[in-house]
Design a protein around this motif. Structure first.
Motif, PDB file in Angstrom:
ATOM      1  N   MET A  23      15.078  15.673   9.836  1.00 54.31           N
ATOM      2  CA  MET A  23      15.775  14.524   9.303  1.00 54.31           C
ATOM      3  C   MET A  23      15.021  14.010   8.080  1.00 54.31           C
ATOM      4  O   MET A  23      13.804  13.987   8.050  1.00 54.31           O
ATOM      5  N   VAL A  24      15.752  13.573   7.102  1.00 53.37           N
ATOM      6  CA  VAL A  24      15.171  13.022   5.881  1.00 53.37           C
ATOM      7  C   VAL A  24      15.184  11.503   5.980  1.00 53.37           C
ATOM      8  O   VAL A  24      16.167  10.906   6.421  1.00 53.37           O
ATOM      9  N   LYS A  25      14.072  10.874   5.582  1.00 53.71           N
ATOM     10  CA  LYS A  25      13.953   9.420   5.630  1.00 53.71           C
ATOM     11  C   LYS A  25      13.624   8.869   4.250  1.00 53.71           C
ATOM     12  O   LYS A  25      12.991   9.538   3.447  1.00 53.71           O
ATOM     13  N   ILE A  26      14.078   7.652   4.024  1.00 52.63           N
ATOM     14  CA  ILE A  26      13.684   6.896   2.835  1.00 52.63           C
ATOM     15  C   ILE A  26      12.718   5.843   3.348  1.00 52.63           C
ATOM     16  O   ILE A  26      13.087   5.003   4.164  1.00 52.63           O
ATOM     17  N   ARG A  27      11.478   5.927   2.906  1.00 50.43           N
ATOM     18  CA  ARG A  27      10.478   4.985   3.403  1.00 50.43           C
ATOM     19  C   ARG A  27       9.440   4.683   2.345  1.00 50.43           C
ATOM     20  O   ARG A  27       9.522   5.183   1.225  1.00 50.43           O
ATOM     21  N   LEU A  28       8.454   3.868   2.694  1.00 53.01           N
ATOM     22  CA  LEU A  28       7.432   3.443   1.753  1.00 53.01           C
ATOM     23  C   LEU A  28       6.199   4.333   1.858  1.00 53.01           C
ATOM     24  O   LEU A  28       5.807   4.734   2.954  1.00 53.01           O
ATOM     25  N   LYS A  29       5.597   4.614   0.708  1.00 50.27           N
ATOM     26  CA  LYS A  29       4.347   5.359   0.633  1.00 50.27           C
ATOM     27  C   LYS A  29       3.315   4.405   0.049  1.00 50.27           C
ATOM     28  O   LYS A  29       3.536   3.829  -1.011  1.00 50.27           O
ATOM     29  N   ARG A  30       2.203   4.202   0.750  1.00 47.83           N
ATOM     30  CA  ARG A  30       1.241   3.172   0.377  1.00 47.83           C
ATOM     31  C   ARG A  30       0.248   3.660  -0.670  1.00 47.83           C
ATOM     32  O   ARG A  30      -0.308   4.736  -0.571  1.00 47.83           O
ATOM     33  N   PHE A  31       0.022   2.783  -1.658  1.00 44.35           N
ATOM     34  CA  PHE A  31      -1.006   2.970  -2.672  1.00 44.35           C
ATOM     35  C   PHE A  31      -1.750   1.656  -2.793  1.00 44.35           C
ATOM     36  O   PHE A  31      -1.421   0.691  -2.126  1.00 44.35           O
ATOM     37  N   GLY A  32      -2.731   1.573  -3.650  1.00 45.38           N
ATOM     38  CA  GLY A  32      -3.463   0.331  -3.854  1.00 45.38           C
ATOM     39  C   GLY A  32      -4.647   0.211  -2.917  1.00 45.38           C
ATOM     40  O   GLY A  32      -5.005   1.149  -2.210  1.00 45.38           O
ATOM     41  N   THR A  33      -5.233  -0.971  -2.907  1.00 40.93           N
ATOM     42  CA  THR A  33      -6.404  -1.220  -2.073  1.00 40.93           C
ATOM     43  C   THR A  33      -6.020  -2.048  -0.850  1.00 40.93           C
ATOM     44  O   THR A  33      -4.873  -2.446  -0.699  1.00 40.93           O
ATOM     45  N   LYS A  34      -6.993  -2.332  -0.035  1.00 43.93           N
ATOM     46  CA  LYS A  34      -6.745  -3.083   1.193  1.00 43.93           C
ATOM     47  C   LYS A  34      -6.163  -4.470   0.909  1.00 43.93           C
ATOM     48  O   LYS A  34      -5.242  -4.913   1.577  1.00 43.93           O
ATOM     49  N   ALA A  35      -6.677  -5.141  -0.092  1.00 40.90           N
ATOM     50  CA  ALA A  35      -6.223  -6.498  -0.398  1.00 40.90           C
ATOM     51  C   ALA A  35      -5.051  -6.535  -1.382  1.00 40.90           C
ATOM     52  O   ALA A  35      -4.419  -7.570  -1.550  1.00 40.90           O
ATOM     53  N   ARG A  36      -4.775  -5.437  -2.072  1.00 44.87           N
ATOM     54  CA  ARG A  36      -3.709  -5.405  -3.073  1.00 44.87           C
ATOM     55  C   ARG A  36      -2.802  -4.200  -2.852  1.00 44.87           C
ATOM     56  O   ARG A  36      -2.878  -3.211  -3.578  1.00 44.87           O
ATOM     57  N   PRO A  37      -1.932  -4.280  -1.843  1.00 48.00           N
ATOM     58  CA  PRO A  37      -1.062  -3.137  -1.549  1.00 48.00           C
ATOM     59  C   PRO A  37      -0.012  -2.911  -2.626  1.00 48.00           C
ATOM     60  O   PRO A  37       0.432  -3.845  -3.287  1.00 48.00           O
ATOM     61  N   ASP A  38       0.349  -1.669  -2.784  1.00 48.12           N
ATOM     62  CA  ASP A  38       1.373  -1.253  -3.734  1.00 48.12           C
ATOM     63  C   ASP A  38       2.097  -0.090  -3.059  1.00 48.12           C
ATOM     64  O   ASP A  38       1.457   0.807  -2.522  1.00 48.12           O
TER      65      ASP A  38
END
Length: 88
Positions: free
Chosen positions: A1-16
């Motif tokens: 199954m294909v999902k649309i989701r978030l991939k995390r970047f950035g630091t602990k205090a500044r998520p992106d």
């Protein structure tokens, strides 16, 4: 199954995050099929999210399932599928 989701970047205090399309069996930060947008939760209101609406509609039309957060992002921006808003 294909999902649309978030991939995390950035630091602990500044998520992106990036809004990505990937296989559900892959890890959160693994290889993606396509990157369709960005989400900056700590940015000022109005500059928090951006995504390619055409590509999002395409992936939803071929059966990709968005996660709860991505559904909320799409609903906030008024993205509808077949005349209806995406429900949780």
């Amino acid at each position: 199954m294909v999902k649309i989701r978030l991939k995390r970047f950035g630091t602990k205090a500044r998520p992106d995050y990036r809004i990505v399309v990937l296989d559900a069996r892959k890890p959160r930060d693994g290889a993606t099929i396509e990157e369709i947008g960005q989400y900056h939760p700590i940015a000022p209101e109005g500059k928090q999210m951006s995504f390619n609406e055409e590509r999002a509609k395409y992936w939803l039309s071929v059966g990709a399932q968005p996660t709860a957060i991505v559904k909320k992002i799409f609903n906030t921006n008024g993205l509808s599928v077949k005349g209806q808003k995406i429900s949780k």
